[in-house]
Design a protein around this motif. Structure first.
Motif, mmCIF file in Angstrom:
data_model
loop_
_atom_site.group_PDB
_atom_site.id
_atom_site.type_symbol
_atom_site.label_atom_id
_atom_site.label_comp_id
_atom_site.label_asym_id
_atom_site.label_seq_id
_atom_site.Cartn_x
_atom_site.Cartn_y
_atom_site.Cartn_z
ATOM 1 N N HIS A 150 34.873 33.606 28.505
ATOM 2 C CA HIS A 150 36.120 34.370 29.081
ATOM 3 C C HIS A 150 35.658 34.146 30.662
ATOM 4 O O HIS A 150 34.930 33.680 31.265
ATOM 5 C CB HIS A 150 35.532 35.270 28.405
ATOM 6 C CG HIS A 150 36.079 36.790 28.916
ATOM 7 N ND1 HIS A 150 37.579 36.897 28.868
ATOM 8 C CD2 HIS A 150 36.209 37.913 30.079
ATOM 9 C CE1 HIS A 150 38.207 37.538 29.708
ATOM 10 N NE2 HIS A 150 36.796 38.418 30.510
ATOM 11 N N LEU A 151 36.811 33.706 31.112
ATOM 12 C CA LEU A 151 37.318 33.362 32.639
ATOM 13 C C LEU A 151 36.976 35.045 33.485
ATOM 14 O O LEU A 151 38.276 36.063 32.941
ATOM 15 C CB LEU A 151 38.268 32.777 33.053
ATOM 16 C CG LEU A 151 38.032 30.823 33.238
ATOM 17 C CD1 LEU A 151 38.834 30.418 33.071
ATOM 18 C CD2 LEU A 151 37.747 31.132 34.801
ATOM 19 N N LEU A 152 36.299 35.060 34.387
ATOM 20 C CA LEU A 152 35.839 36.310 35.721
ATOM 21 C C LEU A 152 36.795 36.054 37.105
ATOM 22 O O LEU A 152 36.237 35.152 36.937
ATOM 23 C CB LEU A 152 35.142 36.889 35.704
ATOM 24 C CG LEU A 152 34.384 37.729 34.422
ATOM 25 C CD1 LEU A 152 33.664 38.192 35.038
ATOM 26 C CD2 LEU A 152 35.459 38.647 33.863
ATOM 27 N N LEU A 153 38.744 36.128 36.866
ATOM 28 C CA LEU A 153 39.106 35.867 38.211
ATOM 29 C C LEU A 153 38.067 37.156 39.133
ATOM 30 O O LEU A 153 39.349 37.562 39.533
ATOM 31 C CB LEU A 153 40.573 35.355 38.236
ATOM 32 C CG LEU A 153 41.101 34.275 37.395
ATOM 33 C CD1 LEU A 153 42.324 34.727 36.557
ATOM 34 C CD2 LEU A 153 39.778 32.627 37.434
ATOM 35 N N THR A 154 37.607 35.969 39.992
ATOM 36 C CA THR A 154 36.775 36.992 41.149
ATOM 37 C C THR A 154 36.887 37.444 42.732
ATOM 38 O O THR A 154 38.236 36.296 42.798
ATOM 39 C CB THR A 154 35.366 37.052 41.081
ATOM 40 O OG1 THR A 154 35.001 35.633 41.566
ATOM 41 C CG2 THR A 154 34.277 36.442 39.595
ATOM 42 N N LYS A 155 36.872 38.183 43.369
ATOM 43 C CA LYS A 155 37.829 39.047 44.675
ATOM 44 C C LYS A 155 38.635 39.075 44.797
ATOM 45 O O LYS A 155 39.775 38.361 45.654
ATOM 46 C CB LYS A 155 37.172 36.486 45.630
ATOM 47 C CG LYS A 155 35.436 36.747 45.303
ATOM 48 C CD LYS A 155 34.914 35.477 46.017
ATOM 49 C CE LYS A 155 33.884 35.518 46.572
ATOM 50 N NZ LYS A 155 33.238 34.235 47.257
ATOM 51 N N ALA A 156 39.223 39.446 43.581
ATOM 52 C CA ALA A 156 40.456 39.915 43.142
ATOM 53 C C ALA A 156 41.487 40.635 44.389
ATOM 54 O O ALA A 156 42.664 41.070 44.729
ATOM 55 C CB ALA A 156 40.774 40.393 42.020
ATOM 56 N N ASP A 157 39.728 41.819 45.191
ATOM 57 C CA ASP A 157 40.097 42.893 46.180
ATOM 58 C C ASP A 157 40.736 41.676 47.377
ATOM 59 O O ASP A 157 41.861 42.395 48.261
ATOM 60 C CB ASP A 157 38.585 43.557 46.513
ATOM 61 C CG ASP A 157 37.889 42.471 46.895
ATOM 62 O OD1 ASP A 157 37.908 42.840 48.051
ATOM 63 O OD2 ASP A 157 37.097 41.680 45.460
ATOM 64 N N LYS A 158 40.526 40.852 47.707
ATOM 65 C CA LYS A 158 40.812 39.755 48.443
ATOM 66 C C LYS A 158 42.665 39.204 49.163
ATOM 67 O O LYS A 158 43.495 38.705 49.642
ATOM 68 C CB LYS A 158 40.654 38.753 48.408
ATOM 69 C CG LYS A 158 38.875 38.439 48.635
ATOM 70 C CD LYS A 158 38.632 39.426 49.904
ATOM 71 C CE LYS A 158 36.780 39.337 50.240
ATOM 72 N NZ LYS A 158 36.922 39.569 51.229
ATOM 73 N N LEU A 159 42.967 39.145 47.447
ATOM 74 C CA LEU A 159 44.678 39.821 47.063
ATOM 75 C C LEU A 159 45.530 41.103 46.851
ATOM 76 O O LEU A 159 44.884 41.657 46.625
ATOM 77 C CB LEU A 159 44.862 38.597 45.611
ATOM 78 C CG LEU A 159 44.178 37.294 46.143
ATOM 79 C CD1 LEU A 159 44.736 36.487 44.835
ATOM 80 C CD2 LEU A 159 45.148 35.985 47.331
ATOM 81 N N SER A 160 46.394 40.842 46.908
ATOM 82 C CA SER A 160 47.257 41.965 47.210
ATOM 83 C C SER A 160 47.396 41.936 44.891
ATOM 84 O O SER A 160 47.045 40.731 44.483
ATOM 85 C CB SER A 160 48.745 41.819 46.968
ATOM 86 O OG SER A 160 49.454 40.406 46.709
#
Length: 211
Positions: A150-160
């Motif tokens: 399972h992939l966690l695409l982290t630091k999503a808060d850095k994008l809209s």
């Protein structure tokens, strides 16, 4: 909603797989490059701010670190199952000697091949960047050995929100095109985003016997 990963506790840090806890029960491994936010994700998922060491200097995790979880309740008449999370050494960024890099390459390979209690891998990747060689290698290994990933695409808060959704869609398209069977989601320790979804996936992996 209660957190099934709450109560996680540090058990030990191992330099070799032979030093890990007894190979019984169920465990999920966390893997990823040293600057992808793996420690922050572990701390957020377990609601234990100081569980995994975080640092402004990537690459602090240079051992396999085992954390115990509350036992998994099984069917009637069956004893509870020991459960663990294993934090694998960060890869690809840490300024460590070449000999130590080679040691961890061999130990992680042995761990993934030999550990019978391992039921899945959570792969941490920074949503702002394309997958790296290590990420692809891990995905290919999991697929080849029927190990759920399972992939966690982290630091999503850095994008809209729209940019994050586009990045997730592009990754899923890439996985489908390559025939790689892995699940993926957007995640942020800071926002927080995707935390409940990630916890549910970890519990699903722990409760699903390996093929």
């Amino acid at each position: 909603m209660s957190n099934p990963l709450q109560g996680a506790q540090f058990v030990l840090a191992a330099h070799r797989i032979s030093q890990l806890p007894s190979d019984h029960g169920a465990e999920v491994a966390f893997a990823g490059r040293s600057n992808a936010g793996k420690s922050s994700a572990l701390n957020t998922l377990t609601a234990h701010r100081g569980l995994a060491r975080t640092s402004k200097t990537p690459g602090r995790t240079q051992q396999m670190v085992a954390f115990s979880l509350p036992p998994l309740i099984q069917g009637e008449g069956q004893p509870p199952l020991q459960a663990r999370l294993i934090d694998l050494p960060g890869y690809g960024y840490a300024k460590v000697p070449e000999a130590l890099r080679e040691h961890w390459k061999l130990e992680i390979d042995a761990y993934l091949h030999q550990r019978r209690s391992l039921r899945g891998v959570v792969l941490i990747a920074d949503i702002r960047h394309p997958l790296k060689d290590f990420d692809r290698m891990m995905l290919e290994f999991c697929f080849a050995t029927h190990l759920p990933c399972h992939l966690l695409l982290t630091k999503a808060d850095k994008l809209s929100r729209n940019q994050a959704a586009q990045a997730l869609a592009a990754l899923r398209k890439e996985l489908a095109a390559s025939g790689t069977q892995a699940t993926a989601q957007v995640f942020s320790s800071q926002a927080p985003t995707g935390v409940e979804e990630a916890r549910d996936m970890v519990m699903t992996l722990l409760n699903t016997p390996r093929q």
